[in-house]
Motif scaffolding. Structure first.
Motif, mmCIF file in Angstrom:
data_model
loop_
_atom_site.group_PDB
_atom_site.id
_atom_site.type_symbol
_atom_site.label_atom_id
_atom_site.label_comp_id
_atom_site.label_asym_id
_atom_site.label_seq_id
_atom_site.Cartn_x
_atom_site.Cartn_y
_atom_site.Cartn_z
ATOM 1 N N ILE A 1 -52.423 23.114 -92.523
ATOM 2 C CA ILE A 1 -51.819 22.040 -91.954
ATOM 3 C C ILE A 1 -51.652 20.993 -93.074
ATOM 4 O O ILE A 1 -52.520 20.794 -93.760
ATOM 5 C CB ILE A 1 -52.831 21.259 -91.144
ATOM 6 C CG1 ILE A 1 -53.285 22.242 -89.779
ATOM 7 C CG2 ILE A 1 -52.375 19.997 -90.365
ATOM 8 C CD1 ILE A 1 -54.476 21.687 -88.912
ATOM 9 N N HIS B 1 -46.139 17.180 -91.539
ATOM 10 C CA HIS B 1 -45.397 18.271 -90.898
ATOM 11 C C HIS B 1 -46.006 19.292 -90.248
ATOM 12 O O HIS B 1 -45.533 20.150 -89.716
ATOM 13 C CB HIS B 1 -44.928 18.845 -92.380
ATOM 14 C CG HIS B 1 -44.045 18.152 -93.064
ATOM 15 N ND1 HIS B 1 -42.691 17.867 -92.620
ATOM 16 C CD2 HIS B 1 -44.113 17.422 -94.335
ATOM 17 C CE1 HIS B 1 -42.119 17.152 -93.775
ATOM 18 N NE2 HIS B 1 -42.955 16.640 -94.470
ATOM 19 N N GLY B 2 -47.232 19.021 -90.006
ATOM 20 C CA GLY B 2 -48.215 19.879 -89.211
ATOM 21 C C GLY B 2 -48.516 21.081 -89.718
ATOM 22 O O GLY B 2 -48.663 21.511 -90.855
#
Length: 62
Positions: free
Chosen positions: A9, A13-14
């Protein structure tokens, strides 16, 4: 240290996949970089993050 193919993660931006670990020279300094691609990559974004960077948080995906 992460490996190529790991999912992490990264910031806003995840979930990102580490597609490469390479050396780059920026401003005359050569360092190792993670090359990340967000899993939801609608814009074909590629992110390079220095491996030894304590200012940028990369979190393990569990």
């Amino acid at each position: 240290m992460y490996n190529i193919g790991d999912l992490v993660i990264y910031s806003a931006h995840g979930i990102c996949k580490i597609n490469d670990i390479c050396e780059k020279t920026v401003s005359g300094i050569t360092r190792s970089y993670y090359v990340l691609n967000p899993m939801d990559n609608k814009h074909h974004l590629t992110i390079s993050i220095p491996v030894n960077n304590d200012k940028v948080a990369i979190i393990d995906l569990i």
